[in-house]
Write an enzyme that holds these catalytic residues in place. Structure first.
Site, mmCIF file in Angstrom:
data_model
loop_
_atom_site.group_PDB
_atom_site.id
_atom_site.type_symbol
_atom_site.label_atom_id
_atom_site.label_comp_id
_atom_site.label_asym_id
_atom_site.label_seq_id
_atom_site.Cartn_x
_atom_site.Cartn_y
_atom_site.Cartn_z
ATOM 1 N N GLY A 175 46.772 -21.549 -13.218
ATOM 2 C CA GLY A 175 47.536 -20.656 -12.365
ATOM 3 C C GLY A 175 48.857 -20.230 -12.958
ATOM 4 O O GLY A 175 49.603 -19.472 -12.331
ATOM 5 N N PHE A 176 49.171 -20.740 -14.177
ATOM 6 C CA PHE A 176 50.424 -20.404 -14.854
ATOM 7 C C PHE A 176 50.109 -19.890 -16.258
ATOM 8 O O PHE A 176 49.015 -20.126 -16.790
ATOM 9 C CB PHE A 176 51.337 -21.625 -14.942
ATOM 10 C CG PHE A 176 51.866 -22.096 -13.619
ATOM 11 C CD1 PHE A 176 53.142 -21.763 -13.200
ATOM 12 C CD2 PHE A 176 51.076 -22.865 -12.765
ATOM 13 C CE1 PHE A 176 53.628 -22.184 -11.969
ATOM 14 C CE2 PHE A 176 51.551 -23.298 -11.540
ATOM 15 C CZ PHE A 176 52.836 -22.953 -11.144
ATOM 16 N N CYS B 198 44.822 -25.854 -22.153
ATOM 17 C CA CYS B 198 45.226 -25.477 -20.794
ATOM 18 C C CYS B 198 46.648 -25.952 -20.492
ATOM 19 O O CYS B 198 47.599 -25.398 -21.031
ATOM 20 C CB CYS B 198 44.199 -25.979 -19.791
ATOM 21 S SG CYS B 198 44.112 -24.957 -18.303
ATOM 22 N N LEU B 199 46.852 -26.975 -19.641
ATOM 23 C CA LEU B 199 48.200 -27.464 -19.397
ATOM 24 C C LEU B 199 48.834 -27.953 -20.695
ATOM 25 O O LEU B 199 50.035 -27.745 -20.927
ATOM 26 C CB LEU B 199 48.179 -28.590 -18.358
ATOM 27 C CG LEU B 199 49.550 -29.173 -17.990
ATOM 28 C CD1 LEU B 199 50.422 -28.142 -17.300
ATOM 29 C CD2 LEU B 199 49.395 -30.410 -17.107
ATOM 30 N N GLY C 291 49.122 -28.401 -11.517
ATOM 31 C CA GLY C 291 50.536 -28.242 -11.195
ATOM 32 C C GLY C 291 51.281 -27.266 -12.076
ATOM 33 O O GLY C 291 50.703 -26.536 -12.895
ATOM 34 N N HIS D 286 39.074 -23.452 -21.990
ATOM 35 C CA HIS D 286 38.378 -24.735 -22.107
ATOM 36 C C HIS D 286 37.222 -24.643 -23.102
ATOM 37 O O HIS D 286 36.107 -24.272 -22.725
ATOM 38 C CB HIS D 286 37.854 -25.175 -20.737
ATOM 39 C CG HIS D 286 38.911 -25.719 -19.846
ATOM 40 N ND1 HIS D 286 39.187 -27.066 -19.732
ATOM 41 C CD2 HIS D 286 39.809 -25.101 -19.033
ATOM 42 C CE1 HIS D 286 40.179 -27.259 -18.885
ATOM 43 N NE2 HIS D 286 40.574 -26.069 -18.448
ATOM 44 N N GLN E 92 50.311 -25.046 -22.441
ATOM 45 C CA GLN E 92 51.572 -24.618 -21.837
ATOM 46 C C GLN E 92 52.707 -25.580 -22.178
ATOM 47 O O GLN E 92 53.843 -25.150 -22.417
ATOM 48 C CB GLN E 92 51.385 -24.509 -20.324
ATOM 49 C CG GLN E 92 50.383 -23.432 -19.931
ATOM 50 C CD GLN E 92 49.827 -23.617 -18.527
ATOM 51 O OE1 GLN E 92 50.058 -24.636 -17.877
ATOM 52 N NE2 GLN E 92 49.067 -22.631 -18.060
ATOM 53 N N GLU F 281 35.456 -26.981 -24.288
ATOM 54 C CA GLU F 281 34.370 -27.930 -24.014
ATOM 55 C C GLU F 281 33.301 -27.310 -23.119
ATOM 56 O O GLU F 281 32.186 -27.830 -23.041
ATOM 57 C CB GLU F 281 34.930 -29.203 -23.355
ATOM 58 C CG GLU F 281 35.230 -29.118 -21.883
ATOM 59 C CD GLU F 281 36.509 -28.383 -21.551
ATOM 60 O OE1 GLU F 281 36.787 -28.189 -20.351
ATOM 61 O OE2 GLU F 281 37.239 -28.006 -22.489
ATOM 62 N N GLY G 46 45.363 -30.148 -16.948
ATOM 63 C CA GLY G 46 45.870 -30.837 -15.774
ATOM 64 C C GLY G 46 46.390 -29.861 -14.739
ATOM 65 O O GLY G 46 46.466 -28.658 -14.980
ATOM 66 N N ASN H 181 40.722 -22.183 -16.116
ATOM 67 C CA ASN H 181 41.150 -22.696 -14.824
ATOM 68 C C ASN H 181 42.641 -22.987 -14.893
ATOM 69 O O ASN H 181 43.060 -24.067 -15.263
ATOM 70 C CB ASN H 181 40.385 -23.972 -14.465
ATOM 71 C CG ASN H 181 40.953 -24.631 -13.223
ATOM 72 O OD1 ASN H 181 41.674 -24.011 -12.448
ATOM 73 N ND2 ASN H 181 40.644 -25.905 -13.029
#
Length: 379
Positions: free
Chosen positions: A313-314, A271-272, A244, A354, A275, A356, A242, A311
Site C-alpha cells: 500500500g506504500f 516489498c517492505l 504497515g 514478489h 521500501q 516467489e 511485511g 501486495n
C-alpha cells in the site's frame, strides 16, 4: 422476508456507506483497512500473507472457495482480519483439499461477508482510496460501527511488522521442519550459503525458494541489531515483506543503513524490505491511493517486462532517491511507481514485488539466482 438460513451481516465504511450482506466464517466484528486483491487464484496464500495483517480483504474474483483448503499453501499463521466476497463455495473440489473455506475461516477466527456487490465496493475504494471499515455479524448499530471505525488508527504511521515478526530466531531447513534452538554459526552444512533473513512478516514460499537455490536460512526478528546479524558471519542478508507503514519501521531502517555502510555483504529485499532499503538510502515513501494487490502487475524497463505478483500500500518516491547512490531498475508500468532498485557499486538490490510467486507468475524467480550469484562471487 429474510432467509432464516442466512445470518445477516454488513460492512460499514468510514465514509458512511453501508453494504448489507450475509455472514460466513467466524461470527463477530472486525475493524481494519478495507483493501482489494484482483487475483483469480491463490486465496489461501493471500489470506495467510502477513503483509495483510490488520486489513480486511475484498476479493474481486466473484467465486472464492472452489478448491477448498489444504495443508501446503498457507504462507504463515498470520491471517487477515476478515474477507469480503461476492459468493463463496462450500462445494470444494481439489485432490489436496481437506476442508472447505468456511470451516477453515471458523477455525482461524476470520470473519466473512458475502452476497454484496464487490464491484461497487472496489469502485468506491478506487475512487476514494482504501479506508477503514467494520465487518459486523452481531447486529451492531451503524452508529456504533462508525464509532469503532473512527477510533481505529489509519495505516499511516503504524509499525505492524514488529507485531508479526518472529520473537526468536529459527533455522529454516525445509518446508516442514524448523529448529528454534540454533546456536551461533548459521550453517550446519558448509556447502550451503549462509543467509540471514530479517523477518518483517516473511512468507514461507520465500524461504522455500531461497532453500531451493542452495541457501540455509537463519530467520531473525525484525528488531535484531547489527551485531546480532554480523555475529553469524552470513554470506548474504535478506529483508522480507511485511505489513504497515515502512517509514515507521525505524529499527529495520537503521539496521539496513548500518549494513549498507558496513561493507560488501550481498543484500536482497522484497516489498517492505525494498521500501526499507530505499528509506535507509535517504529516500521517502508515500501511501498509494488503493495499493497494488494482485497477480498481473507489469514491471520493467528498457523493453524488458515481467508480470509480477504484488501486495503493498506504500511506494518509494523516485524523486527522493539520489542517482549518485541508487539506480532504479524497474518501474510498475501501470503507474510508473518504483518497482526495483540497486545500490551503486554495492551488491545490494530490491524489488517491490514478489518473485516467489505464491500465488502468481514465475517471471521474476531469476532474482533469487541473482542473489545467489552475488554471494558466490564473494565466497
Amino acid at each position: 422476508m429474510s432467509n432464516p438460513y442466512k445470518k445477516n451481516a454488513k460492512l460499514v465504511l468510514s465514509n458512511g456507506i453501508i453494504f448489507p450482506g450475509f455472514s460466513f466464517g467466524a461470527p463477530g466484528t472486525a475493524v481494519g483497512e478495507i483493501v482489494f486483491n484482483t487475483g483469480m487464484t491463490g486465496y489461501q496464500e493471500v489470506i495467510t500473507d502477513p503483509s495483510y495483517y490488520g486489513q480486511i480483504l475484498t476479493f474481486t474474483y466473484p467465486e472464492i472457495g472452489n478448491t477448498g483448503i489444504n495443508l501446503e499453501d498457507s504462507e504463515s499463521s498470520i491471517c487477515v482480519k476478515g474477507i469480503i466476497v461476492r459468493n463463496y463455495s462450500t462445494n470444494n473440489s481439489n485432490w489436496r483439499s481437506l476442508e472447505n473455506l468456511n470451516q477453515w475461516l471458523v477455525k482461524k477466527n476470520i470473519i466473512g461477508l458475502y452476497g454484496i456487490d464487490t464491484r461497487a465496493l472496489v469502485k468506491i475504494l478506487r475512487s476514494n482510496g482504501s479506508m477503514n471499515g467494520v465487518l459486523d455479524s452481531e447486529n451492531r448499530t451503524v452508529e456504533s460501527c462508525l464509532k469503532m471505525v473512527h477510533e481505529t488508527p489509519i495505516m499511516e504511521g503504524l509499525n505492524l511488522s514488529k507485531l508479526v515478526s518472529t520473537k526468536q530466531k529459527y533455522l529454516w531447513r525445509n518446508p516442514t521442519e524448523t529448529d528454534f534452538n540454533v546456536g551461533k554459526g548459521c550453517s550446519e552444512n558448509p556447502n550451503k550459503l549462509k543467509v540471514i533473513a530479517i523477518d518483517f512478516g516473511i512468507k514461507k514460499s520465500i524461504l522455500n525458494r531461497l532453500v531451493s537455490h542452495g541457501c540455509e536460512i537463519l530467520v531473525l526478528p525484525s528488531q535484531s541489531s547489527l551485531n546480532d546479524v554480523l555475529s553469524y558471519k552470513p554470506d548474504g542478508i535478506f529483508f522480507s515483506n511485511g505489513p504497515g507503514d515502512p517509514s515507521s519501521v525505524t529499527e529495520g531502517i537503521d539496521l539496513a543503513r548500518s549494513l549498507i555502510e558496513h561493507g560488501e555483504i550481498p543484500m536482497f529485499g522484497i516489498c517492505l524490505g525494498h521500501q526499507i532499503f530505499g528509506l535507509a538510502l535517504g529516500g521517502s515513501t508515500y501511501k498509494l491511493p488503493f495499493g497494488h494487490r494482485g497477480l498481473n502487475h507489469p514491471c520493467g524497463m528498457n523493453n524488458q517486462i515481467e508480470i509480477t505478483s504484488q501486495n503493498h500500500g506504500f511506494a518509494l518516491d523516485p524523486n527522493s532517491l539520489s542517482e549518485d547512490i541508487v539506480k532504479i531498475t524497474h518501474y510498475n508500468l501501470n503507474d510508473n511507481t518504483v518497482a526495483g532498485l540497486e545500490v551503486n557499486n554495492k551488491p545490494i538490490f530490491s524489488v517491490q514485488y514478489h518473485p516467489e510467486a505464491a500465488p502468481g507468475p514465475h517471471d521474476s524467480d531469476y532474482l533469487f539466482g541473482k542473489f545467489v550469484s552475488l554471494m558466490l562471487e564473494r565466497c
